[in-house]
Design a protein around this motif. Structure first.
Motif: not given
Length: 375
Positions: A242-243, A289-292, A314-317, A361-364
């Protein structure tokens, strides 16, 4: 991710930013792609990275690490994404060394950890068997036979598997014993490691195990909760991915904003068009928001172990979903030049497509987050 970094973590972040900008610009990744030779990363650069201590950053001091924490290593991954740096940091350290530190015997740790941290050896985790990430759907079998373990099965999408000194293979044990980890050295009879082409041109392998015989000393975590340990190690990797996605998406966004300022149509910069301004503004908010979310996941790894799984998913999604949106919008706002091979944006797009699918992925991760929270 400049939020709440201590002095040591800030220094590592700044070192990563300057070093990767100079030694691993996007042009270096383009050269690696065009050469098409395994292991698809610069081995001399990898040794430099290890000498700078990046490989040891997150591991505790008793394991030979620096104990700087996952926020420090996350900053390295962010700048790796920004410059598309091809490094086996995720496979060999976040997955390999991290798993070995927690699950390995004293002899296994002594044999492998020093070499993993100084960059002289590499490990790769052979986990997934399905087209989509499914860490518990393991069909690869490990059975006992005359005092040995015999492994049979197939693994796909093994990150940095080409040229790895050994694989950590996740296999299903007999009966109701669950899963087990096994170190399978390269060249073991019955082991086949073949390259798997991917759109980001990174090191990836297909693995085949046919009657691979191993001694008891090859098994990791004989007395551990393997499923729980596997989830913990994967969550560290997911937060790091995610980073990396954050750094990549920010770089693509900045390229796009600069293009909107420079591209002139109807005698004015296209960035003056309100419709494009609104689209760029939405992306900016999403990136904040992703950074947070990424900062929260890395902080959880360092300080709140009971909240790691939710924070990592949450971060990966968010990273998978927003990363694809940012790159889609970047290509559209660049127009025709955005899909030409000569323009770097295409390399960012391809890497983001792979990152969005890697380790879920996001769905997972939306589904996983919901289950973890009782929905």
């Amino acid at each position: 991710m400049s939020l709440l970094l201590n002095e040591e973590q800030t220094m590592l972040r700044e070192a990563a930013a300057s070093f990767l900008a100079e030694r691993s610009p996007v042009a270096a990744q383009r050269r690696l792609r065009d050469q098409g030779r395994a292991p698809h990363f610069d081995e001399a650069l990898w040794r430099e990275v290890a000498a700078m201590g990046w490989t040891a950053a997150a591991l505790p001091e008793e394991a030979g690490g620096l104990g700087a924490g996952w926020k420090a290593l996350g900053a390295v991954f962010e700048h790796s994404g920004r410059h598309l740096a091809a490094l086996p940091l995720l496979s060999s350290v976040v997955l390999g060394a991290s798993l070995l530190h927690e699950a390995g015997s004293a002899a296994q740790r002594a044999a492998w950890l020093p070499r993993l941290l100084d960059g002289s050896a590499r490990l790769a985790l052979a986990l997934d068997e399905q087209p989509r990430h499914a860490p518990q759907a393991i069909a690869c079998r490990a059975v006992r036979d005359a005092g040995a373990w015999v492994l049979d099965g197939d693994k796909r999408d093994v990150l940095d598997g080409i040229g790895a000194d050994a694989l950590i293979v996740v296999a299903r044990l007999p009966g109701d014993e669950g899963l087990g980890f096994f170190i399978v050295p390269a060249g073991t009879p019955g082991l086949t490691v073949a390259p798997r082409a991917r759109i980001d041109s990174r090191n990836c392998a297909q693995v085949r195990l046919r009657g691979v015989r191993l001694g008891e000393e090859a098994r990791l975590s004989a007395h551990a909760d393997v499923a729980q340990l596997l989830d913990a190690v994967l969550d560290r990797a997911r937060a790091c991915l995610a980073a990396e996605s954050l750094g990549l998406a920010r770089a693509a966004f900045e390229m796009t904003v600069e293009y909107l300022k420079q591209r002139v149509q109807f005698d004015v910069p296209i960035g003056s068009f309100q419709a494009l301004q609104h689209r760029a503004a939405r992306l900016y908010v999403g990136l904040e928001l992703l950074e947070s979310s990424v900062a929260a996941a890395l902080e959880a790894l360092d300080e709140r172990p009971h909240g790691v799984a939710q924070a990592a998913s949450l971060a990966k999604a968010k990273a998978s979903e927003l990363g694809e949106l940012v790159l889609n919008e970047a290509v559209q706002m660049h127009g025709g030049i955005g899909v030409t091979d000569e323009f770097d944006l295409g390399l960012y797009l391809k890497r983001m497509r792979v990152l969005s699918q890697t380790l879920g992925d996001a769905a997972f991760h939306r589904d996983r987050w919901a289950r973890l929270n009782g929905f």
